[in-house]
Design an enzyme around this catalytic site. Sequence first.
Site, PDB file in Angstrom:
ATOM      1  N   SER A 135       0.833  -1.198   0.000  1.00 55.77           N
ATOM      2  CA  SER A 135       0.000   0.000   0.000  1.00 55.77           C
ATOM      3  C   SER A 135       0.866   1.246   0.000  1.00 55.77           C
ATOM      4  CB  SER A 135      -0.852  -0.023   1.273  1.00 55.77           C
ATOM      5  OG  SER A 135      -1.421   1.233   1.504  1.00 55.77           O
ATOM      6  N   TYR A 161      -1.925  -0.917  10.952  1.00 53.28           N
ATOM      7  CA  TYR A 161      -2.199  -1.512   9.638  1.00 53.28           C
ATOM      8  C   TYR A 161      -1.009  -1.283   8.705  1.00 53.28           C
ATOM      9  CZ  TYR A 161      -3.736  -1.623   4.790  1.00 53.28           C
ATOM     10  OH  TYR A 161      -3.793  -1.868   3.440  1.00 53.28           O
ATOM     11  N   LYS A 177       1.969  -3.844   6.736  1.00 57.48           N
ATOM     12  CA  LYS A 177       2.354  -3.851   5.312  1.00 57.48           C
ATOM     13  C   LYS A 177       3.871  -3.721   5.180  1.00 57.48           C
ATOM     14  CE  LYS A 177      -1.595  -4.439   3.476  1.00 57.48           C
ATOM     15  NZ  LYS A 177      -1.885  -5.740   2.914  1.00 57.48           N
TER      16      LYS A 177
HETATM   17  P1  NAD Z   1     -11.079  -6.849   1.478  1.00 59.44           P
HETATM   18  O1  NAD Z   1     -11.250  -6.825   2.966  1.00 59.44           O
HETATM   19  O2  NAD Z   1     -12.270  -6.637   0.633  1.00 59.44           O
HETATM   20  O3  NAD Z   1     -10.384  -8.227   1.047  1.00 59.44           O
HETATM   21  C1  NAD Z   1      -9.466  -8.918   1.883  1.00 59.44           C
HETATM   22  C2  NAD Z   1      -9.968 -10.363   1.980  1.00 59.44           C
HETATM   23  O4  NAD Z   1      -9.057 -11.111   2.801  1.00 59.44           O
HETATM   24  C3  NAD Z   1     -11.362 -10.481   2.614  1.00 59.44           C
HETATM   25  O5  NAD Z   1     -12.189 -11.222   1.756  1.00 59.44           O
HETATM   26  C4  NAD Z   1     -11.097 -11.201   3.923  1.00 59.44           C
HETATM   27  O6  NAD Z   1     -12.199 -12.033   4.284  1.00 59.44           O
HETATM   28  C5  NAD Z   1      -9.838 -11.981   3.629  1.00 59.44           C
HETATM   29  N1  NAD Z   1      -9.011 -12.308   4.804  1.00 59.44           N
HETATM   30  C6  NAD Z   1      -8.578 -11.484   5.780  1.00 59.44           C
HETATM   31  N2  NAD Z   1      -7.828 -12.152   6.663  1.00 59.44           N
HETATM   32  C7  NAD Z   1      -7.772 -13.445   6.236  1.00 59.44           C
HETATM   33  C8  NAD Z   1      -7.164 -14.634   6.736  1.00 59.44           C
HETATM   34  N3  NAD Z   1      -6.473 -14.628   7.873  1.00 59.44           N
HETATM   35  N4  NAD Z   1      -7.332 -15.783   6.051  1.00 59.44           N
HETATM   36  C9  NAD Z   1      -8.053 -15.805   4.903  1.00 59.44           C
HETATM   37  N5  NAD Z   1      -8.658 -14.720   4.394  1.00 59.44           N
HETATM   38  C10 NAD Z   1      -8.523 -13.553   5.052  1.00 59.44           C
HETATM   39  O7  NAD Z   1      -9.928  -5.783   1.123  1.00 59.44           O
HETATM   40  P2  NAD Z   1      -9.441  -5.251  -0.301  1.00 59.44           P
HETATM   41  O8  NAD Z   1      -9.773  -3.808  -0.370  1.00 59.44           O
HETATM   42  O9  NAD Z   1      -9.869  -6.155  -1.367  1.00 59.44           O
HETATM   43  O10 NAD Z   1      -7.868  -5.340  -0.075  1.00 59.44           O
HETATM   44  C11 NAD Z   1      -7.115  -6.449  -0.514  1.00 59.44           C
HETATM   45  C12 NAD Z   1      -5.660  -6.244  -0.073  1.00 59.44           C
HETATM   46  O11 NAD Z   1      -5.173  -5.015  -0.601  1.00 59.44           O
HETATM   47  C13 NAD Z   1      -5.500  -6.155   1.443  1.00 59.44           C
HETATM   48  O12 NAD Z   1      -4.288  -6.811   1.805  1.00 59.44           O
HETATM   49  C14 NAD Z   1      -5.375  -4.667   1.684  1.00 59.44           C
HETATM   50  O13 NAD Z   1      -4.635  -4.371   2.855  1.00 59.44           O
HETATM   51  C15 NAD Z   1      -4.628  -4.219   0.432  1.00 59.44           C
HETATM   52  N6  NAD Z   1      -4.850  -2.790   0.114  1.00 59.44           N
HETATM   53  C16 NAD Z   1      -6.131  -2.307   0.009  1.00 59.44           C
HETATM   54  C17 NAD Z   1      -6.346  -0.950  -0.248  1.00 59.44           C
HETATM   55  C18 NAD Z   1      -7.745  -0.395  -0.326  1.00 59.44           C
HETATM   56  O14 NAD Z   1      -7.893   0.825  -0.182  1.00 59.44           O
HETATM   57  N7  NAD Z   1      -8.773  -1.204  -0.575  1.00 59.44           N
HETATM   58  C19 NAD Z   1      -5.242  -0.096  -0.422  1.00 59.44           C
HETATM   59  C20 NAD Z   1      -3.951  -0.623  -0.332  1.00 59.44           C
HETATM   60  C21 NAD Z   1      -3.771  -1.982  -0.065  1.00 59.44           C
HETATM   61  N1  UFG Z   2     -12.169  11.654   3.631  1.00 53.47           N
HETATM   62  C1  UFG Z   2     -13.176  12.530   4.018  1.00 53.47           C
HETATM   63  N2  UFG Z   2     -14.324  12.005   4.531  1.00 53.47           N
HETATM   64  C2  UFG Z   2     -14.510  10.673   4.689  1.00 53.47           C
HETATM   65  C3  UFG Z   2     -13.485   9.788   4.300  1.00 53.47           C
HETATM   66  C4  UFG Z   2     -12.320  10.323   3.777  1.00 53.47           C
HETATM   67  O1  UFG Z   2     -13.032  13.749   3.896  1.00 53.47           O
HETATM   68  O2  UFG Z   2     -15.582  10.249   5.178  1.00 53.47           O
HETATM   69  C5  UFG Z   2     -10.949  12.204   3.024  1.00 53.47           C
HETATM   70  C6  UFG Z   2      -9.670  11.892   3.791  1.00 53.47           C
HETATM   71  O3  UFG Z   2      -9.431  12.876   4.769  1.00 53.47           O
HETATM   72  C7  UFG Z   2      -8.625  11.862   2.675  1.00 53.47           C
HETATM   73  C8  UFG Z   2      -9.409  11.326   1.466  1.00 53.47           C
HETATM   74  O4  UFG Z   2     -10.776  11.575   1.759  1.00 53.47           O
HETATM   75  O5  UFG Z   2      -8.198  13.165   2.383  1.00 53.47           O
HETATM   76  C9  UFG Z   2      -9.208   9.848   1.202  1.00 53.47           C
HETATM   77  O6  UFG Z   2      -9.481   9.105   2.381  1.00 53.47           O
HETATM   78  P1  UFG Z   2      -9.680   7.514   2.380  1.00 53.47           P
HETATM   79  O7  UFG Z   2     -10.014   7.115   3.776  1.00 53.47           O
HETATM   80  O8  UFG Z   2     -10.603   7.111   1.300  1.00 53.47           O
HETATM   81  O9  UFG Z   2      -8.251   6.979   1.946  1.00 53.47           O
HETATM   82  P2  UFG Z   2      -6.801   7.181   2.593  1.00 53.47           P
HETATM   83  O10 UFG Z   2      -5.948   7.829   1.550  1.00 53.47           O
HETATM   84  O11 UFG Z   2      -6.860   7.805   3.912  1.00 53.47           O
HETATM   85  O12 UFG Z   2      -6.332   5.662   2.816  1.00 53.47           O
HETATM   86  C10 UFG Z   2      -6.581   4.627   1.864  1.00 53.47           C
HETATM   87  C11 UFG Z   2      -6.702   3.305   2.607  1.00 53.47           C
HETATM   88  C12 UFG Z   2      -5.384   2.950   3.227  1.00 53.47           C
HETATM   89  C13 UFG Z   2      -4.327   2.939   2.176  1.00 53.47           C
HETATM   90  C14 UFG Z   2      -4.267   4.262   1.447  1.00 53.47           C
HETATM   91  C15 UFG Z   2      -3.270   4.217   0.326  1.00 53.47           C
HETATM   92  O13 UFG Z   2      -7.698   3.391   3.612  1.00 53.47           O
HETATM   93  O14 UFG Z   2      -5.468   1.676   3.786  1.00 53.47           O
HETATM   94  O15 UFG Z   2      -5.550   4.572   0.922  1.00 53.47           O
HETATM   95  O16 UFG Z   2      -3.541   3.146  -0.515  1.00 53.47           O
HETATM   96  F1  UFG Z   2      -3.133   2.709   2.763  1.00 53.47           F
END
Ligand code: NAD
Ligand code: UFG
Length: 337
Positions: A124, A148, A152
Amino acid sequence: MKILVTGGAGYIGSHTCVELLNKGYEIIVLDNLDNSCEKSLDVVKKLTGKDFKFYKVDLLDYEATNKVFEENKIDSVIHFAGLKAVGESVSIPIRYYHNNITGTLNLLDIMQKHDVYNIVFSSSATVYGTPKTVPITEDFPLSTTNPYGSTKLMIENILKDVYMSNNKWSITLLRYFNPIGANKSGEMGEDPKGIPNNLLPYISQVAVGKLEYLHVFGNDYDTKDGTGVRDYIHVVDLALGHIKSIEKKTDKPGVHIYNLGTGNGYSVLEMVAAFEKASGKEVPYKIEARRPGDIAECYANPEKAKNELDWVATRGIDEMCEDSWRWQSTHPNGFNS
Ligand code: NAD
Ligand code: UFG
């Protein structure tokens, strides 16, 4: 090629499964359904017309995970499984460290035992902490501001050590920026449990009438309009980044690190306007205090992925909002609609 997708029932995982199947890869999905439901996998099957094995298994269960490798000849793993809510990780850090770190250690140990040395890991942009400048390149200093993010960064470091110990490994670390959007069909998208933490799911739920107004966290940042700026990327572009990683890096030993972002930064208020345009709905908002831990600006320099993976994000902000809206408006309660 047979690919094990951990966390494949989740938001990014399910979209990646669709693209993998469409490209002709065989997949096996492992997920404990902690933050997802099996319906997403039914949709993957429906959209692609292809079947695959699903194991409802927790990576913390070593024996059950090992059995998946005993029963299948796996060539490569895409490792999405993990807990991802920043705020929750501050409240229950032990659960986050245990799930994300121990789960990954189990997976790596089992992979090595079965001679599987190809892994693509969901990292991330959070590993860049508070970047000094933008756009961010892969060689920027790394740090974290919450448990979190620390999981990572720890996993990135574990994977680098694993490669040092055995140069057979091909490890790809994909640092995602802010994934939004949904499959074009409108049948699959992000389905957060409870009140969304992230901006786009929150805006969509305001637009559909489930939430009253958006809380804008601060308008006094040093950005174009004072609100936070992020690099929003269509989840299908992100999914295709995984396919390119598999194509280009499988059986290529090393630790390969890429930003997956568009290189464009949009403010919170620009996202509100884009969503209003896409949905034809008003999104009322109130300016409130900054959210602790938030940074002003975060967007990628995606050149390395372009040069080495031949990958670029092609879907713009209007398409991201239109696709999110198609899913949200037809599925106001997600997969349980
Ligand atoms: P998500 O929660 O929709 O998907 C993650 C999946 O992993 C879920 O289906 C959950 O049930 C499963 N899981 C969690 N722990 C587990 C375990 N111990 N064993 C088996 N399954 C397990 O999240 P997502 O948004 O699809 O994210 C996928 C990956 O990408 C995650 O590792 C997340 O940290 C990373 N990521 C997400 C974002 C974002 O903003 N969505 C940004 C950067 C990185
Ligand atoms: N924001 C609001 N109101 C809300 C939610 C968010 O104003 O209800 C603003 C935040 O302050 C920020 C922007 O919208 O300026 C984006 O916020 P998000 O929570 O959507 O995303 P972040 O960039 O904070 O974080 C996300 C994931 C992290 C990941 C990161 C980079 O939550 O896990 O993107 O991939 F690490």
